[in-house]
Design a protein around this motif. Structure first.
Motif, PDB file in Angstrom:
ATOM      1  N   PHE A 161      37.737  28.896  53.721  1.00 34.33           N
ATOM      2  CA  PHE A 161      37.986  28.435  52.212  1.00 34.33           C
ATOM      3  C   PHE A 161      37.921  27.185  52.354  1.00 34.33           C
ATOM      4  O   PHE A 161      37.457  26.171  51.754  1.00 34.33           O
ATOM      5  CB  PHE A 161      38.783  29.291  51.582  1.00 34.33           C
ATOM      6  N   ALA A 194      41.034  29.789  40.046  1.00 38.24           N
ATOM      7  CA  ALA A 194      39.841  28.794  39.408  1.00 38.24           C
ATOM      8  C   ALA A 194      38.797  29.636  38.653  1.00 38.24           C
ATOM      9  O   ALA A 194      38.367  29.590  37.754  1.00 38.24           O
ATOM     10  CB  ALA A 194      39.125  27.564  40.324  1.00 38.24           C
ATOM     11  N   MET A 195      38.410  30.766  39.687  1.00 35.76           N
ATOM     12  CA  MET A 195      37.320  31.470  39.472  1.00 35.76           C
ATOM     13  C   MET A 195      37.656  32.458  38.168  1.00 35.76           C
ATOM     14  O   MET A 195      36.880  32.522  37.026  1.00 35.76           O
ATOM     15  CB  MET A 195      36.755  32.494  40.347  1.00 35.76           C
ATOM     16  N   VAL A 211      34.267  36.432  48.423  1.00 34.87           N
ATOM     17  CA  VAL A 211      34.175  36.086  47.027  1.00 34.87           C
ATOM     18  C   VAL A 211      33.442  36.904  46.152  1.00 34.87           C
ATOM     19  O   VAL A 211      33.783  37.436  44.946  1.00 34.87           O
ATOM     20  CB  VAL A 211      33.067  34.761  46.977  1.00 34.87           C
ATOM     21  N   LEU A 218      27.279  29.682  46.978  1.00 36.57           N
ATOM     22  CA  LEU A 218      28.391  29.209  47.845  1.00 36.57           C
ATOM     23  C   LEU A 218      28.016  27.920  48.803  1.00 36.57           C
ATOM     24  O   LEU A 218      28.635  27.386  49.011  1.00 36.57           O
ATOM     25  CB  LEU A 218      28.968  30.397  48.686  1.00 36.57           C
ATOM     26  N   ARG A 253      39.037  24.345  49.118  1.00 39.76           N
ATOM     27  CA  ARG A 253      40.318  24.886  48.581  1.00 39.76           C
ATOM     28  C   ARG A 253      40.875  26.116  49.215  1.00 39.76           C
ATOM     29  O   ARG A 253      39.892  26.783  49.853  1.00 39.76           O
ATOM     30  CB  ARG A 253      40.357  24.820  47.135  1.00 39.76           C
ATOM     31  N   SER A 254      42.062  26.398  49.201  1.00 40.99           N
ATOM     32  CA  SER A 254      42.639  27.674  49.761  1.00 40.99           C
ATOM     33  C   SER A 254      41.956  28.872  48.984  1.00 40.99           C
ATOM     34  O   SER A 254      41.285  28.773  47.895  1.00 40.99           O
ATOM     35  CB  SER A 254      44.036  27.667  49.561  1.00 40.99           C
ATOM     36  N   THR A 255      42.184  30.044  49.766  1.00 39.52           N
ATOM     37  CA  THR A 255      41.779  31.187  49.149  1.00 39.52           C
ATOM     38  C   THR A 255      42.015  31.489  47.875  1.00 39.52           C
ATOM     39  O   THR A 255      41.322  31.793  46.799  1.00 39.52           O
ATOM     40  CB  THR A 255      41.933  32.218  49.939  1.00 39.52           C
ATOM     41  N   TYR A 272      40.849  29.047  44.867  1.00 37.92           N
ATOM     42  CA  TYR A 272      39.454  29.294  44.566  1.00 37.92           C
ATOM     43  C   TYR A 272      39.447  30.526  43.617  1.00 37.92           C
ATOM     44  O   TYR A 272      38.754  30.564  42.427  1.00 37.92           O
ATOM     45  CB  TYR A 272      38.573  29.777  45.768  1.00 37.92           C
ATOM     46  N   TYR A 273      40.307  31.466  43.924  1.00 41.74           N
ATOM     47  CA  TYR A 273      40.306  32.745  43.246  1.00 41.74           C
ATOM     48  C   TYR A 273      40.840  32.552  41.660  1.00 41.74           C
ATOM     49  O   TYR A 273      40.296  32.950  40.882  1.00 41.74           O
ATOM     50  CB  TYR A 273      41.178  33.719  44.039  1.00 41.74           C
ATOM     51  N   LEU A 328      34.749  25.514  51.033  1.00 46.41           N
ATOM     52  CA  LEU A 328      34.807  25.485  49.790  1.00 46.41           C
ATOM     53  C   LEU A 328      35.800  24.272  49.089  1.00 46.41           C
ATOM     54  O   LEU A 328      35.897  24.141  47.988  1.00 46.41           O
ATOM     55  CB  LEU A 328      35.026  26.691  49.057  1.00 46.41           C
TER      56      LEU A 328
END
Length: 331
Positions: free
Chosen positions: A266, A280-281, A235, A224, A272-274, A277-278, A270
């Motif tokens: 986030f 995209a993962m 994460v 990260l 982007r928003s939480t 990000y989630y 990182l």
């Protein structure tokens, strides 16, 4: 009984004059990663070189001609698979898309070797092929982290551990990459002692020999680029809940902060928003499943936590610019 003397020469303290080398079969699967292959066989070659004795004999199996790697290298066949073999260990070395492997004759041959009592192992994607052959039931195992999620979906009974290598009775599995160096160090150490195994590792400048239980990837904080315990906790929870996504409030509770604070972290760390990000993962996992497994679009959608296939397809297209079906065809 064999041992190495101070000059690294083989001596038999039982009085015998000959010994049989430990015979290692290598089954490279087309498209195998050259790194994984080299880290598997080179320590055995070096052991022979440094001891000036044939401690190990390497036999390459192929049902066709020379086996191409993921790069430009070709491995020549020294024996045909198919029948009973006088070998002590067989290692299947695979990379690329091991889930596409469909050689029924090889799978049957692996089962035959198992019945014969041969110790069998898989390197990188080779562990997937052992699971396909039904040889990992009731055995702990590992596999390259890229294939772990897909293997869990297709073979949910597999006892997958995210570590460098696993030795469980008559099975040996290894994550690939440079991890076979550590596996071979352990093998050589068990047969010829830690001092000699260290000399072999030093031959390759492999001075930091890792334990079997070491992780395959860098720490989450390293990946990260942040030491924030709140981000790491959030994460980590995301990675553990791909098929059953958590809500923002649940993630915030795990991280020990408010949802608003988590979103700010986030965005600042990182970009982007939480939940962006989630998502995209989860889509990255979906893309690997689409490209590397025969799972249907509906199965991938379910495995990555999307409510419907249409919702999944729309999100996939928005993120990657193509539909899931087209993404599989392009690959």
């Amino acid at each position: 009984m064999l041992e190495l003397d101070r000059n690294l020469r083989i001596q038999d303290i039982s009085g015998a004059t000959e010994f049989s080398p430990f015979r290692v079969g290598i089954l490279p699967v087309p498209g195998f990663a050259l790194m994984s292959y080299a880290c598997t066989v080179e320590p055995l070659r070096a052991a022979n070189l440094l001891s000036d004795s044939k401690l190990y004999e390497i036999i390459h199996f192929s049902s066709g001609g020379p086996v191409p790697s993921s790069g430009a290298a070709l491995i020549e066949r020294t024996s045909w698979p198919g029948g009973a073999e006088d070998i002590d260990l067989l290692l299947v070395v695979a990379g690329g898309d091991p889930f596409a492997f469909d050689d029924a004759a090889i799978l049957e041959w692996l089962r035959l070797l198992d019945a014969q009592g041969v110790r069998i192992g898989g390197v990188s994607g080779g562990s997937v092929i052992l699971a396909m052959a039904g040889l990992m039931e009731g055995r702990r195992m590992t596999v390259h982290w890229e294939h772990a999620a897909a293997l869990s979906e297709i073979h949910p009974d597999c006892l997958i551990e995210r570590r460098l290598y696993v030795m469980d009775r008559d099975r040996v599995t290894c994550g690939g990459g440079t991890a076979p160096l550590d596996l071979m160090h352990a093998l050589i150490s068990s047969q010829w002692g830690g001092g000699f195994a260290r000399l072999v590792s030093d031959w390759f400048l492999h001075t930091d020999v890792r334990a079997a239980a070491d992780p395959q990837r860098g720490t989450l904080a390293e990946r990260l680029g942040s030491n924030s315990p709140h981000l790491v906790e959030a994460v980590s929870a995301m990675e553990d809940h791909i098929a059953d996504p958590l809500s923002l409030s649940q993630l915030a509770m795990v991280a020990g902060v408010t949802p608003r604070h988590l979103n700010r972290l986030f965005a600042e760390r990182l970009g982007r928003s939480t939940m962006a990000y989630y998502r995209a993962m989860r889509l990255d996992v979906a893309q690997r499943l689409i490209k590397n497994t025969p799972m249907s679009i509906a199965e991938v959608s379910e495995a990555t936590g999307f409510v419907t296939s249409s919702h999944f397809s729309g999100a996939y297209r928005q993120n990657f610019g193509v539909s899931p079906r087209r993404g599989r065809q392009v690959e």
